[in-house]
Write a protein that holds these residues in place. Structure first.
Motif, PDB file in Angstrom:
ATOM      1  N   ALA A   1       0.814  -1.222   0.000  1.00 27.08           N
ATOM      2  CA  ALA A   1       0.000   0.000   0.000  1.00 27.08           C
ATOM      3  C   ALA A   1       0.843   1.265   0.000  1.00 27.08           C
ATOM      4  N   THR A   2       2.161   1.134  -0.157  1.00 26.63           N
ATOM      5  CA  THR A   2       3.004   2.317  -0.344  1.00 26.63           C
ATOM      6  C   THR A   2       2.638   2.999  -1.662  1.00 26.63           C
ATOM      7  N   THR A   3       2.618   4.325  -1.648  1.00 24.58           N
ATOM      8  CA  THR A   3       2.381   5.079  -2.881  1.00 24.58           C
ATOM      9  C   THR A   3       3.685   5.710  -3.358  1.00 24.58           C
ATOM     10  N   ALA A   4       3.800   5.892  -4.671  1.00 21.44           N
ATOM     11  CA  ALA A   4       5.015   6.493  -5.235  1.00 21.44           C
ATOM     12  C   ALA A   4       4.697   7.065  -6.607  1.00 21.44           C
ATOM     13  N   VAL A   5       5.454   8.049  -7.010  1.00 22.81           N
ATOM     14  CA  VAL A   5       5.386   8.582  -8.367  1.00 22.81           C
ATOM     15  C   VAL A   5       6.815   8.743  -8.868  1.00 22.81           C
ATOM     16  N   GLN A   6       7.050   8.288 -10.082  1.00 25.17           N
ATOM     17  CA  GLN A   6       8.376   8.374 -10.698  1.00 25.17           C
ATOM     18  C   GLN A   6       8.268   9.163 -11.997  1.00 25.17           C
ATOM     19  N   THR A   7       9.150  10.127 -12.167  1.00 28.35           N
ATOM     20  CA  THR A   7       9.191  10.902 -13.405  1.00 28.35           C
ATOM     21  C   THR A   7      10.602  10.862 -13.977  1.00 28.35           C
ATOM     22  N   VAL A   8      10.689  11.058 -15.295  1.00 28.14           N
ATOM     23  CA  VAL A   8      11.983  11.224 -15.975  1.00 28.14           C
ATOM     24  C   VAL A   8      11.864  12.456 -16.863  1.00 28.14           C
ATOM     25  N   ILE A   9      12.693  13.449 -16.578  1.00 25.31           N
ATOM     26  CA  ILE A   9      12.701  14.701 -17.340  1.00 25.31           C
ATOM     27  C   ILE A   9      13.796  14.632 -18.402  1.00 25.31           C
ATOM     28  N   ASP A  10      13.414  14.836 -19.652  1.00 25.43           N
ATOM     29  CA  ASP A  10      14.380  14.877 -20.762  1.00 25.43           C
ATOM     30  C   ASP A  10      14.484  16.324 -21.223  1.00 25.43           C
ATOM     31  N   ARG A  11      15.583  16.972 -20.873  1.00 24.19           N
ATOM     32  CA  ARG A  11      15.730  18.400 -21.185  1.00 24.19           C
ATOM     33  C   ARG A  11      15.980  18.640 -22.667  1.00 24.19           C
ATOM     34  N   ASP A  12      16.563  17.692 -23.364  1.00 24.92           N
ATOM     35  CA  ASP A  12      16.769  17.866 -24.809  1.00 24.92           C
ATOM     36  C   ASP A  12      15.456  17.762 -25.569  1.00 24.92           C
ATOM     37  N   ALA A  13      14.624  16.784 -25.191  1.00 22.38           N
ATOM     38  CA  ALA A  13      13.349  16.583 -25.888  1.00 22.38           C
ATOM     39  C   ALA A  13      12.228  17.433 -25.303  1.00 22.38           C
ATOM     40  N   HIS A  14      12.473  18.095 -24.160  1.00 23.65           N
ATOM     41  CA  HIS A  14      11.447  18.875 -23.469  1.00 23.65           C
ATOM     42  C   HIS A  14      10.211  18.025 -23.159  1.00 23.65           C
ATOM     43  N   THR A  15      10.446  16.861 -22.576  1.00 24.34           N
ATOM     44  CA  THR A  15       9.347  15.965 -22.230  1.00 24.34           C
ATOM     45  C   THR A  15       9.503  15.458 -20.794  1.00 24.34           C
ATOM     46  N   ILE A  16       8.362  15.036 -20.225  1.00 27.37           N
ATOM     47  CA  ILE A  16       8.343  14.407 -18.906  1.00 27.37           C
ATOM     48  C   ILE A  16       7.623  13.067 -19.058  1.00 27.37           C
ATOM     49  N   ASP A  17       8.326  11.969 -18.810  1.00 28.30           N
ATOM     50  CA  ASP A  17       7.695  10.656 -18.726  1.00 28.30           C
ATOM     51  C   ASP A  17       7.340  10.416 -17.257  1.00 28.30           C
ATOM     52  N   TYR A  18       6.159   9.854 -17.006  1.00 26.15           N
ATOM     53  CA  TYR A  18       5.775   9.683 -15.611  1.00 26.15           C
ATOM     54  C   TYR A  18       4.842   8.492 -15.433  1.00 26.15           C
ATOM     55  N   SER A  19       4.809   7.996 -14.183  1.00 23.56           N
ATOM     56  CA  SER A  19       3.902   6.927 -13.800  1.00 23.56           C
ATOM     57  C   SER A  19       3.640   7.048 -12.312  1.00 23.56           C
ATOM     58  N   CYS A  20       2.363   6.867 -11.907  1.00 27.41           N
ATOM     59  CA  CYS A  20       1.966   7.023 -10.503  1.00 27.41           C
ATOM     60  C   CYS A  20       1.428   5.711  -9.959  1.00 27.41           C
ATOM     61  N   ALA A  21       1.902   5.315  -8.798  1.00 31.88           N
ATOM     62  CA  ALA A  21       1.400   4.139  -8.098  1.00 31.88           C
ATOM     63  C   ALA A  21       0.602   4.602  -6.877  1.00 31.88           C
ATOM     64  N   GLY A  22      -0.659   4.973  -7.107  1.00 26.74           N
ATOM     65  CA  GLY A  22      -1.531   5.386  -6.017  1.00 26.74           C
ATOM     66  C   GLY A  22      -1.192   6.721  -5.395  1.00 26.74           C
ATOM     67  N   HIS A  23      -0.263   7.454  -5.985  1.00 28.47           N
ATOM     68  CA  HIS A  23       0.213   8.702  -5.398  1.00 28.47           C
ATOM     69  C   HIS A  23      -0.494   9.899  -6.033  1.00 28.47           C
ATOM     70  N   LEU A  24      -0.493  11.024  -5.304  1.00 26.95           N
ATOM     71  CA  LEU A  24      -1.026  12.263  -5.859  1.00 26.95           C
ATOM     72  C   LEU A  24      -0.229  12.645  -7.102  1.00 26.95           C
ATOM     73  N   PRO A  25      -0.899  13.057  -8.162  1.00 25.97           N
ATOM     74  CA  PRO A  25      -0.202  13.330  -9.423  1.00 25.97           C
ATOM     75  C   PRO A  25       0.686  14.569  -9.326  1.00 25.97           C
ATOM     76  N   PRO A  26       1.821  14.579 -10.039  1.00 24.46           N
ATOM     77  CA  PRO A  26       2.656  15.778 -10.092  1.00 24.46           C
ATOM     78  C   PRO A  26       1.895  16.941 -10.701  1.00 24.46           C
ATOM     79  N   MET A  27       2.379  18.152 -10.416  1.00 27.01           N
ATOM     80  CA  MET A  27       1.798  19.363 -11.004  1.00 27.01           C
ATOM     81  C   MET A  27       2.819  20.022 -11.920  1.00 27.01           C
ATOM     82  N   LEU A  28       2.344  20.455 -13.084  1.00 32.16           N
ATOM     83  CA  LEU A  28       3.183  21.151 -14.046  1.00 32.16           C
ATOM     84  C   LEU A  28       2.626  22.554 -14.232  1.00 32.16           C
TER      85      LEU A  28
END
Length: 414
Positions: free
Chosen positions: A285-312
């Protein structure tokens, strides 16, 4: 009907004896009932340190009134909550007779007064003189057959003794829990990554342990440089409190930090972490969110496991919740199902915020209110440098000094 109320007159006329103390325990006000109960003069008390005005009786080697009262006042200062004491034997000096003390018994309550910033500005020390009651209760009836009143008095005396014992045991428990808290905090700090400004000038992190609690929780954050242009950012929250939660947090954070370095993307990292969590006691029941920021492509890959979503927070576009790749917490499904992953392009000058629920959740309001408050803060302060932005967010959400739950916050300027 509204009317002006003279609160100073109300305090002066209050029937219960009261002192007003500063956080340094200096007497700044006293009402008439207190002066009558202690037979003191107002001018002799104002400006005095309370334990200079009322020291222990030097003729009583068992006197512990100042020690017990000091501990209670410190608890009220530290927790911001009212502290009720057991009945205290606290002899008071006899006016005009230096060195002479009068035996007295009191029932004290210490109440903190909070300022607009939530910090204690004053303490109200309220007492009731129960000397006559205690003396009557302890009066000896020699040689007679005990009647119901005498048996009742003996029971009350026993309750008084047990109350004193309970107070001492409670103090021992507080000290033991405080030691556990210090150990757990040290453990957490040793397991959370230290921010290196020269390495992450565009990011700021904040971790605030819960206040008003003798336990710590299991929030964590992590920043990992995958390549020169790719940065992995994660936050998580373990269910539970104390050393066990801190230990589980350390295992999961380390596992995710290692996994994101070796797999292709946030979803796969959380897939592996979910499998690992099944074999860690207390990790489900642990929650987590993992993101990967690619500064060259200007993109954010992300996935949330029961966690509050990131804000952009984007220039001219307000705030967006990254909620297109949400899934249950770790170990919530009986069968392994691959987790979703989403990608969001961003504009230069945007700000990404990852956080735990302690930042936005309040017991007396819907969580959407806290999320809206965070979004508004990010919009108003988006152009600030990361360190100042993180401080501004904590201030806007009124948690600069902590909250009832742990808080982890990461802000990244994109």
């Amino acid at each position: 009907m509204e009317r002006d109320i003279d609160y100073r007159a109300l305090f002066a006329a209050a029937p219960s004896p009261c002192l007003v103390l500063t956080p340094e325990l200096i007497i700044v006000d006293v009402n008439q009932a207190y002066l009558e109960a202690t037979r003191c003069e107002r001018d002799d008390l104002l400006g005095q340190y309370i334990f200079d005005a009322f020291p222990d009786n030097p003729a009583d080697p068992t006197a512990d009134g100042t020690r017990n009262l000091s501990a209670s006042l410190r608890r009220a200062l530290t927790t911001g909550r009212r502290d009720t004491m057991a009945t205290q034997k606290y002899d008071i000096p006899v006016a005009g007779r230096p060195g002479v003390f009068e035996e007295r018994f009191w029932s004290p309550i210490n109440t903190p007064i909070l300022g607009p910033d939530g910090k204690v500005t004053l303490l109200i020390h309220r007492v009731e003189d129960v000397t006559a009651f205690v003396r009557e209760r302890n009066r000896i009836h020699g040689g007679r057959v005990r009647d119901l009143r005498e048996r009742g008095e003996e029971m009350e005396a026993e309750l008084y003794a047990r109350a004193k014992e309970l107070q001492e045991l409670n103090e021992q428990l507080r000290q033991a829990h405080a030691r556990e808290r210090r150990v757990a905090l040290a453990l957490q700090q040793s397991m959370l990554p230290a921010m290196i400004p020269s390495q992450h000038r565009d990011a700021a992190v904040r971790y605030l342990p819960a206040v008003g609690s003798l336990n710590v929780c299991g929030d964590w954050y992590d920043l990992v440089d995958l390549t020169a242009s790719r940065l992995a950012v994660a936050v998580g929250d373990v269910v539970g409190h104390g050393l066990s939660a801190a230990g589980v947090m350390g295992q999961l954070r380390s596992a995710l930090s290692a996994t994101i370095r070796t797999v292709d993307g946030p979803a796969e990292a959380l897939n592996i972490l979910g499998l690992y969590a099944r074999y860690v006691d207390g990790a489900l029941a642990t929650t987590a969110v993992q993101t990967v920021i690619d500064r060259d492509a200007h993109t954010i890959d992300y996935s949330c496991a029961g966690h509050l979503p990131p804000m952009l927070a984007s220039p001219g576009r307000g705030v967006e919740l990254l909620d297109q790749a949400t899934d249950p917490p770790l170990g919530a499904r009986p069968d392994h199902i691959p987790r979703p992953q989403a990608t969001r392009a961003y504009e230069e000058g945007s700000v990404l915020a990852l956080y735990t629920d302690g930042l936005v959740e309040r017991r007396d309001e819907d969580i959407d209110v806290g999320l809206d408050r965070l979004a508004d803060s990010l919009v108003r302060h988006r152009t600030l440098a990361p360190e100042r932005l993180a401080d501004a967010v904590l201030a806007d959400l009124e948690v600069s000094c902590g909250a009832s739950d742990d808080i982890a916050l990461v802000v990244v300027r994109l």
